[in-house]
Design a protein around this motif. Structure first.
Motif, PDB file in Angstrom:
ATOM      1  N   ALA A 109      25.835  73.628  -9.917  1.00  0.00           N
ATOM      2  CA  ALA A 109      25.513  72.637 -10.952  1.00  0.00           C
ATOM      3  C   ALA A 109      26.154  72.988 -12.290  1.00  0.00           C
ATOM      4  O   ALA A 109      26.401  72.113 -13.112  1.00  0.00           O
TER       5      ALA A 109
ATOM      6  N   LEU B 222      10.601  76.079 -12.828  1.00  0.00           N
ATOM      7  CA  LEU B 222       9.400  76.158 -13.668  1.00  0.00           C
ATOM      8  C   LEU B 222       8.373  77.107 -13.066  1.00  0.00           C
ATOM      9  O   LEU B 222       7.713  77.862 -13.775  1.00  0.00           O
TER      10      LEU B 222
ATOM     11  N   ILE C 168       9.415  80.578 -13.876  1.00  0.00           N
ATOM     12  CA  ILE C 168       9.127  80.913 -15.272  1.00  0.00           C
ATOM     13  C   ILE C 168       7.633  81.188 -15.441  1.00  0.00           C
ATOM     14  O   ILE C 168       7.226  82.156 -16.095  1.00  0.00           O
TER      15      ILE C 168
ATOM     16  N   PHE D 160       9.362  66.476 -15.947  1.00  0.00           N
ATOM     17  CA  PHE D 160      10.548  66.526 -15.083  1.00  0.00           C
ATOM     18  C   PHE D 160      10.357  65.539 -13.936  1.00  0.00           C
ATOM     19  O   PHE D 160      11.212  64.716 -13.649  1.00  0.00           O
TER      20      PHE D 160
ATOM     21  N   GLY E 292      23.736  69.605 -28.137  1.00  0.00           N
ATOM     22  CA  GLY E 292      24.439  70.177 -29.267  1.00  0.00           C
ATOM     23  C   GLY E 292      23.615  70.246 -30.537  1.00  0.00           C
ATOM     24  O   GLY E 292      24.086  70.702 -31.567  1.00  0.00           O
TER      25      GLY E 292
HETATM   26  C1  HEM Z   1      12.550  75.066 -15.877  1.00  0.00           C
HETATM   27  C2  HEM Z   1      13.500  74.262 -15.761  1.00  0.00           C
HETATM   28  C3  HEM Z   1      14.585  74.012 -16.764  1.00  0.00           C
HETATM   29  C4  HEM Z   1      14.564  73.940 -18.118  1.00  0.00           C
HETATM   30  C5  HEM Z   1      13.351  74.103 -19.016  1.00  0.00           C
HETATM   31  C6  HEM Z   1      15.901  73.650 -18.569  1.00  0.00           C
HETATM   32  C7  HEM Z   1      16.264  73.495 -19.898  1.00  0.00           C
HETATM   33  C8  HEM Z   1      17.526  73.120 -20.301  1.00  0.00           C
HETATM   34  C9  HEM Z   1      17.917  72.876 -21.664  1.00  0.00           C
HETATM   35  C10 HEM Z   1      16.988  72.987 -22.882  1.00  0.00           C
HETATM   36  C11 HEM Z   1      19.225  72.515 -21.668  1.00  0.00           C
HETATM   37  C12 HEM Z   1      20.095  72.207 -22.882  1.00  0.00           C
HETATM   38  C13 HEM Z   1      19.850  70.870 -23.391  1.00  0.00           C
HETATM   39  C14 HEM Z   1      20.722  70.533 -24.579  1.00  0.00           C
HETATM   40  O1  HEM Z   1      20.317  70.811 -25.701  1.00  0.00           O
HETATM   41  O2  HEM Z   1      21.819  69.995 -24.370  1.00  0.00           O
HETATM   42  C15 HEM Z   1      19.671  72.524 -20.304  1.00  0.00           C
HETATM   43  C16 HEM Z   1      20.948  72.205 -19.903  1.00  0.00           C
HETATM   44  C17 HEM Z   1      21.399  72.373 -18.608  1.00  0.00           C
HETATM   45  N1  HEM Z   1      20.655  72.737 -17.515  1.00  0.00           N
HETATM   46 FE1  HEM Z   1      18.676  73.082 -17.488  1.00  0.00          FE
HETATM   47  N2  HEM Z   1      16.717  73.577 -17.474  1.00  0.00           N
HETATM   48  C18 HEM Z   1      15.952  73.794 -16.356  1.00  0.00           C
HETATM   49  C19 HEM Z   1      16.375  73.828 -15.062  1.00  0.00           C
HETATM   50  C20 HEM Z   1      17.683  73.740 -14.667  1.00  0.00           C
HETATM   51  C21 HEM Z   1      18.154  73.939 -13.325  1.00  0.00           C
HETATM   52  C22 HEM Z   1      17.249  74.277 -12.121  1.00  0.00           C
HETATM   53  C23 HEM Z   1      19.493  73.770 -13.350  1.00  0.00           C
HETATM   54  C24 HEM Z   1      20.524  73.889 -12.243  1.00  0.00           C
HETATM   55  C25 HEM Z   1      20.259  73.870 -10.989  1.00  0.00           C
HETATM   56  C26 HEM Z   1      19.866  73.454 -14.719  1.00  0.00           C
HETATM   57  C27 HEM Z   1      21.149  73.189 -15.154  1.00  0.00           C
HETATM   58  C28 HEM Z   1      21.496  72.841 -16.435  1.00  0.00           C
HETATM   59  C29 HEM Z   1      22.853  72.491 -16.836  1.00  0.00           C
HETATM   60  C30 HEM Z   1      24.097  72.469 -15.943  1.00  0.00           C
HETATM   61  C31 HEM Z   1      22.781  72.174 -18.204  1.00  0.00           C
HETATM   62  C32 HEM Z   1      23.923  71.669 -19.081  1.00  0.00           C
HETATM   63  C33 HEM Z   1      24.537  72.768 -19.846  1.00  0.00           C
HETATM   64  C34 HEM Z   1      25.688  72.260 -20.685  1.00  0.00           C
HETATM   65  O3  HEM Z   1      25.752  71.064 -20.988  1.00  0.00           O
HETATM   66  O4  HEM Z   1      26.484  73.091 -21.057  1.00  0.00           O
HETATM   67  N3  HEM Z   1      18.744  73.437 -15.483  1.00  0.00           N
HETATM   68  N4  HEM Z   1      18.637  72.896 -19.506  1.00  0.00           N
END
Ligand code: HEM
Length: 296
Positions: free
Chosen positions: A77, A155, A158, A195, A226
Motif C-alpha cells: 500500500a 488499531l 496499537i 474507519f 500536508g
Molecule cells: C490504526 C490505523 C491507522 C491510522 C490511525 C493511520 C493514520 C494515518 C495518517 C494520520 C495519515 C496521514 C494523513 C495526512 O495527513 O495526509 C496516514 C496516511 C497513510 N496511511 Fe494510514 N493509518 C492507519 C492504518 C493504515 C494502514 C493499515 C495502512 C496500510 C496498509 C496505511 C497506509 C497509509 C498510507 C499509504 C498513507 C499515505 C501516506 C502518504 O500520502 O504519503 N494506514 N495514515
C-alpha cells in the motif's frame, strides 16, 4: 396471578434517531459517547496521563511500521496506495529506513500526539473521522484505499501496545492505569467506528445527505494532507504516583532502532529476540523495587 418479572412498565428507552447516525457526525459521536459511557472522568484521566501516553508514541510508531512492512499486502500500500490489488510493486519493497517511511512515521506520530490532546471539542472527533475517510479510497485526489481488515487489525495492535505498556508501568497507581486504559480504549473504539463506517453499507439509503451534514464545518476533503495538525502541546498532570517518569527515558529507548532488552514481552520485533515493546523497560530495570512479570 400474573408473574412479576421485575419489568418496569413505565420505562421509556432513550430515543436514538437512526438517520441522524448516518447523516450527522455530531449525533453519531454523541451516541457512541453515551453508549461507551464517555465521561468527564475519562477526559480527566487523559489530561493528567497524557505525558505517559506521549512517552509511548515513538515506540508505537516504530512497532506499527515494522508490522505494516512485515506483510506484503500492507507494505504494498505504501507503493500503490491500495490493498485491493495484489500487483507486485515495480520498485523494491520499502524498509523502515527509507525516507518515504520516515515521512509516514511522522504522520502517524502527529496522529498519536493529536490522540493525546483535548478530546472535548468536536474538532477532535472530526479529525478522527477525516483519517477514516482518507483511508477509504473516496478522496478525489490520489485516493488511498486501505481495506477495513487492515485498519481494524492495526488499531487492535496499537491498543495492545498501549495496554501492555500502561499495565506494566512500574509507578502509576492501579487507579490511574485503569482510568487511562479505559479512556484511550474508548477513543480507539470510536476511531474504529470512524474507519468502519466508510467501508460499511449500513445507512446507505442516506448517502446523498451525508456530505451536507457531516462536513458543514469548513473541513474539506483532503484537509489533512500536508497540513500540520498539532495544536498546543501543553499538558497538565495530577501526579499522585511515587514519582513521574523522566521524559528522556522512554522515547529515546525506542525512537531509533528497537530496544533489545530481554524483559519477557511476547511482542518481538523482527530480528530481535524477546524484545519488550514497553518503553519503560529501562526505567524498570534500574528500579529494583518494581516487581511485575514484565519488569524483573
Ligand atoms: C490504526 C490505523 C491507522 C491510522 C490511525 C493511520 C493514520 C494515518 C495518517 C494520520 C495519515 C496521514 C494523513 C495526512 O495527513 O495526509 C496516514 C496516511 C497513510 N496511511 Fe494510514 N493509518 C492507519 C492504518 C493504515 C494502514 C493499515 C495502512 C496500510 C496498509 C496505511 C497506509 C497509509 C498510507 C499509504 C498513507 C499515505 C501516506 C502518504 O500520502 O504519503 N494506514 N495514515
Amino acid at each position: 396471578m400474573p408473574c412479576d418479572y421485575g419489568v418496569d412498565f413505565g420505562f421509556e428507552p432513550e430515543h436514538v434517531d437512526r438517520k441522524s447516525l448516518y447523516v450527522s457526525l455530531e449525533e453519531r459521536i454523541k451516541y457512541l459517547h453515551a453508549f461507551l459511557e464517555w465521561t468527564s472522568e475519562d477526559v480527566e484521566h487523559l489530561t493528567s496521563g497524557s505525558k505517559y501516553l506521549k512517552q509511548l508514541i515513538p515506540a508505537v510508531v516504530n512497532l506499527v511500521y515494522k508490522k505494516l512492512l512485515k506483510f506484503d499486502i500492507t507494505s504494498r500500500a505504501f507503493h500503490t496506495r491500495t490493498t485491493a490489488s495484489e500487483e507486485e510493486p515495480e520498485d523494491d519493497y520499502l524498509t523502515e529506513e527509507t525516507p518515504q517511511i520516515q515521512r509516514r512515521k511522522m504522520f502517524l506520530r502527529w496522529y498519536l500526539i493529536k490522540l493525546c490532546q483535548d478530546p472535548t471539542s468536536m474538532d477532535f472527533w472530526r479529525y478522527l473521522n477525516k483519517v477514516g475517510q482518507m483511508h477509504s479510497g473516496q478522496e478525489r485526489l490520489a485516493p488511498l484505499n486501505i481495506e477495513y481488515i487492515h485498519l481494524g487489525a492495526c488499531l487492535g495492535y496499537i491498543q495492545d501496545i498501549f495496554t501492555e505498556a500502561l499495565m506494566c508501568h512500574p509507578q502509576l497507581s492501579n487507579r490511574r492505569k485503569l482510568g487511562l486504559i479505559r479512556a484511550i480504549n474508548k477513543i480507539i473504539w470510536i476511531q474504529n467506528d470512524l474507519f468502519a463506517k466508510w467501508h460499511l453499507r449500513d445507512g446507505e439509503e442516506y448517502a446523498d445527505e451525508i456530505s451536507i451534514y457531516s462536513f458543514g464545518s469548513g473541513n474539506k476533503e483532503g484537509y489533512l494532507s500536508g497540513k500540520r495538525i498539532l495544536g498546543s502541546s501543553s499538558e497538565s498532570s495530577i501526579d499522585d504516583d511515587q514519582s513521574s517518569i523522566a521524559s528522556s527515558v522512554a522515547p529515546s529507548t525506542f525512537s531509533g532502532a528497537p530496544s533489545t532488552h530481554t524483559t519477557g514481552s511476547s511482542r518481538t520485533p523482527e530480528g530481535a529476540t524477546k524484545t519488550s515493546a514497553c518503553p519503560f523497560a529501562d526505567f524498570a530495570r534500574n528500579n529494583s523495587s518494581t516487581e511485575t512479570k514484565i519488569w524483573h
